[in-house]
Design a protein around this motif. Structure first.
Motif, short mmCIF file in Angstrom:
data_model
loop_
_atom_site.label_atom_id
_atom_site.label_comp_id
_atom_site.label_asym_id
_atom_site.label_seq_id
_atom_site.Cartn_x
_atom_site.Cartn_y
_atom_site.Cartn_z
N GLU A 77 0.83 -1.21 0.00
CA GLU A 77 0.00 0.00 0.00
C GLU A 77 0.86 1.26 0.00
N MET A 113 -11.84 -1.74 -11.00
CA MET A 113 -12.01 -1.33 -9.60
C MET A 113 -12.76 -2.37 -8.78
N PHE A 141 -10.11 -4.15 -7.11
CA PHE A 141 -9.66 -3.35 -5.95
C PHE A 141 -10.59 -3.59 -4.76
N THR A 168 -19.03 -2.80 -8.53
CA THR A 168 -17.88 -3.06 -7.65
C THR A 168 -18.30 -3.76 -6.35
N VAL A 171 -2.94 -4.82 -7.82
CA VAL A 171 -3.81 -3.70 -7.44
C VAL A 171 -2.98 -2.44 -7.20
N ILE A 226 -3.73 -1.64 -11.20
CA ILE A 226 -5.13 -1.20 -11.20
C ILE A 226 -5.29 0.24 -10.69
N LEU A 227 -4.74 0.55 -9.52
CA LEU A 227 -4.90 1.91 -8.99
C LEU A 227 -4.16 2.96 -9.82
N THR A 284 -8.49 8.22 -3.82
CA THR A 284 -9.09 7.21 -4.71
C THR A 284 -10.59 7.08 -4.52
#
Length: 389
Positions: free
Chosen positions: A16, A72, A75, A230, A262, A266-267, A343
């Motif tokens: 993270e 997402m 995520f 999602t 992720v 993805i992010l 986000t």
């Protein structure tokens, strides 16, 4: 169990925090590209239709839509798996452990939402009350990691836990308040598939494909139900067998596998697609609009005040207690970092508003608030930690 738990938490924290720096870089790149000479082509790319439509199946959407409703979901699946782990064997597994971050998250959601709602009540931007409610885990942990080994482990766990609960709250808010037209037919099918997955869990099936393939169908049904697609990621996470949380459990294996995709794929793609903000002449004038003031006030004031008030009340009422190594100054610093709403705040912005100008100026307010919150939180905690030497 403690060693395994520590390793998985460390993996989550490291992915993270590093992902947070990648997210910052992609955001800056996206803004630079959007405001360059080929900004129109850059923005047009995300709005191109991609997919298949025919034989009663519609899977043709803009690239941006695939990212926000498709990628997402993965995520949200990871967030759901992390919430599940915390509930079973982590910081949220016992009420005494969970109560302090739970109260922090409650204050960090309710007060910012109330600030925005009070300022925007009765206006066209009233629906944006959910924007300042969430904390961006990646950004917040990224800023916290800049302070190095001086940060107490208990503070890392506290910030991670309340940010995760924030995400859970945001998921509930999305499901309740940001559902558009509702199809009982598709929703019933989605819930039916969820029930089937729970049955698979109950019967002891551990093959991930038995969950992921029906999970994709559940996503399709949820997509057409009106409830945001999602949400299917979270449902899938809670349907997966957790067992003892060991490395052989399907939940652990999938969570461990998803960390890096992720954080580093993805992010960053989400940031590239959704932060291409064109700063037109006089954009700063919009920071004084009710919606922008609500977002700025919610993230910069509502977050730290709500987190401090609710945690202080829970400790004074003897419901919670401060962990060893954590002081009220740490809580204040974490409260400011909680104001980094990037986000999820951008995500809720896209659900709350249809008008593109409102979306753009909301994103600018989120960006400005997150930058200021990160800087204030970092500088405040650096001063606090320096005094502890």
């Amino acid at each position: 169990m403690a060693q395994g738990l520590t390793k998985l938490f460390t993996d989550f924290f490291n992915s993270e925090k590093t992902g947070g720096f990648t997210l910052i870089a992609c955001t800056l790149l996206s803004i630079l590209l959007a405001n360059s000479s080929f900004g129109d082509n850059y923005l047009h790319f995300w709005h191109q239709e991609v997919g298949y439509e025919g034989s009663g199946i519609k899977l043709s959407f803009p690239v941006e839509y695939w990212i926000n409703d498709g990628l997402m979901t993965v995520f949200f699946l990871l967030v759901g798996l992390e919430i599940e782990r915390e509930l079973y064997i982590g910081e949220l597994s016992g009420f005494k452990n969970a109560s302090l971050p739970i109260f922090a998250a409650m204050g960090g959601m309710l007060i910012p939402a109330a600030v925005h709602f009070a300022i925007n009540k009765g206006t066209e931007t009233q629906a944006g009350f959910g924007i300042p409610m969430a904390t961006d885990i990646a950004f917040a942990l990224g800023i916290l990691s800049l302070l190095g080994n001086r940060v107490p482990t208990a503070l890392k766990i506290f910030l991670t836990a309340f940010a995760i609960i924030d995400d859970l709250g945001a998921i509930i808010i999305i499901a309740i308040f940001y559902t558009k037209s509702f199809s009982l037919f598709y929703f019933s099918f989605a819930i039916g598939i969820f029930g089937l997955l729970l049955l698979f869990n109950r019967l002891g099936f551990k093959n991930l494909l038995l969950y992921l393939l029906p999970g994709a169908v559940m996503w399709y049904c949820m997509l057409h139900s009106g409830v945001h697609a999602t949400i299917s990621g979270v449902l899938l996470a809670f349907a997966l067998p957790f067992g003892d949380g060991g490395e052989k459990s399907p939940s652990y294996r999938l969570q461990h596998f998803l960390h890096k995709p992720v954080a580093f794929l993805i992010l960053p793609i989400f940031a590239l697609a959704n932060t291409g903000i064109v700063f037109n002449t006089g954009w700063y004038n919009q920071l004084s609009s009710k919606n922008s003031i609500g977002i700025l006030g919610g993230l910069l004031l509502g977050k730290p005040v709500g987190i401090l008030l609710f945690t202080f009340a829970s400790v004074k009422l003897k419901i919670s207690s401060l962990s060893d190594g954590i002081t009220w100054h740490h809580i204040i610093g974490a409260g400011f970092l909680g104001g980094i709403g990037f986000t999820m705040s951008v995500f809720i912005t896209l659900l709350a508003f249809q008008d593109q100008q409102t979306v753009i100026y909301s994103k600018i307010a989120v960006l400005m608030a997150s930058i200021v919150a990160g800087m204030v939180g970092y500088l405040y905690l650096r001063q606090v930690l320096a005094k502890k030497k």
